[in-house]
Motif scaffolding. Structure first.
Motif, PDB file in Angstrom:
ATOM      1  N   LYS A  45      24.418  19.372  79.145  1.00  0.00           N
ATOM      2  CA  LYS A  45      25.171  18.336  78.439  1.00  0.00           C
ATOM      3  C   LYS A  45      25.855  17.494  79.511  1.00  0.00           C
ATOM      4  O   LYS A  45      26.122  17.977  80.609  1.00  0.00           O
ATOM      5  CB  LYS A  45      26.202  18.969  77.515  1.00  0.00           C
ATOM      6  CG  LYS A  45      25.526  19.834  76.439  1.00  0.00           C
ATOM      7  CD  LYS A  45      26.473  20.240  75.386  1.00  0.00           C
ATOM      8  CE  LYS A  45      26.574  19.076  74.462  1.00  0.00           C
ATOM      9  NZ  LYS A  45      26.931  19.341  73.109  1.00  0.00           N
ATOM     10  N   THR A  46      26.145  16.255  79.185  1.00  0.00           N
ATOM     11  CA  THR A  46      26.782  15.358  80.151  1.00  0.00           C
ATOM     12  C   THR A  46      28.004  14.708  79.528  1.00  0.00           C
ATOM     13  O   THR A  46      27.922  14.143  78.436  1.00  0.00           O
ATOM     14  CB  THR A  46      25.797  14.260  80.603  1.00  0.00           C
ATOM     15  OG1 THR A  46      24.652  14.881  81.183  1.00  0.00           O
ATOM     16  CG2 THR A  46      26.441  13.349  81.635  1.00  0.00           C
ATOM     17  N   TRP A  47      29.119  14.841  80.228  1.00  0.00           N
ATOM     18  CA  TRP A  47      30.319  14.090  79.893  1.00  0.00           C
ATOM     19  C   TRP A  47      30.502  13.057  80.986  1.00  0.00           C
ATOM     20  O   TRP A  47      30.266  13.341  82.158  1.00  0.00           O
ATOM     21  CB  TRP A  47      31.554  14.985  79.868  1.00  0.00           C
ATOM     22  CG  TRP A  47      31.672  15.881  78.684  1.00  0.00           C
ATOM     23  CD1 TRP A  47      30.905  15.892  77.562  1.00  0.00           C
ATOM     24  CD2 TRP A  47      32.642  16.914  78.512  1.00  0.00           C
ATOM     25  NE1 TRP A  47      31.329  16.855  76.699  1.00  0.00           N
ATOM     26  CE2 TRP A  47      32.407  17.511  77.261  1.00  0.00           C
ATOM     27  CE3 TRP A  47      33.675  17.396  79.290  1.00  0.00           C
ATOM     28  CZ2 TRP A  47      33.177  18.555  76.767  1.00  0.00           C
ATOM     29  CZ3 TRP A  47      34.453  18.434  78.807  1.00  0.00           C
ATOM     30  CH2 TRP A  47      34.204  19.004  77.555  1.00  0.00           C
ATOM     31  N   LEU A  48      30.941  11.879  80.615  1.00  0.00           N
ATOM     32  CA  LEU A  48      31.240  10.838  81.578  1.00  0.00           C
ATOM     33  C   LEU A  48      32.749  10.780  81.785  1.00  0.00           C
ATOM     34  O   LEU A  48      33.514  11.046  80.860  1.00  0.00           O
ATOM     35  CB  LEU A  48      30.717   9.495  81.081  1.00  0.00           C
ATOM     36  CG  LEU A  48      29.205   9.432  80.833  1.00  0.00           C
ATOM     37  CD1 LEU A  48      28.820   8.074  80.254  1.00  0.00           C
ATOM     38  CD2 LEU A  48      28.435   9.720  82.100  1.00  0.00           C
ATOM     39  N   ALA A  49      33.163  10.441  82.996  1.00  0.00           N
ATOM     40  CA  ALA A  49      34.596  10.428  83.297  1.00  0.00           C
ATOM     41  C   ALA A  49      34.966   9.248  84.188  1.00  0.00           C
ATOM     42  O   ALA A  49      34.224   8.897  85.110  1.00  0.00           O
ATOM     43  CB  ALA A  49      34.999  11.720  83.993  1.00  0.00           C
TER      44      ALA A  49
END
Length: 78
Positions: A45-49
């Motif tokens: 999964k990818t979260w952007l920050a």
């Protein structure tokens, strides 16, 4: 844009938005992770920050012992 009297606000001027709740800043970082209890080795999964929220989002994941890789947004595969 308005739907049933609700305003969605001004359109964003950037392609990638921070995943932190309530943040609309441009994301510079990609936090690629998985929950080993429910995800197979190949599932990520990818979260952007944004710069401000990179550490808090990474700490949330590492506190749970989730495997984590931090990349720049430019390093993400399409």
């Amino acid at each position: 844009m308005t739907f049933s009297g609700l305003s969605l606000g001004a359109p964003l001027e950037h392609q990638h938005t921070c995943s932190r709740a309530g943040c609309r800043d441009e994301a510079a970082w990609a936090l690629v992770w998985r929950n080993p209890k429910i995800h197979t080795q190949d599932r990520r999964k990818t979260w952007l920050a944004c710069d401000e929220h990179r550490e808090v989002l990474a700490a949330f994941l590492t506190d749970r012992s989730f495997p984590l890789q931090v990349l720049t947004v430019g390093e993400l595969d399409d």
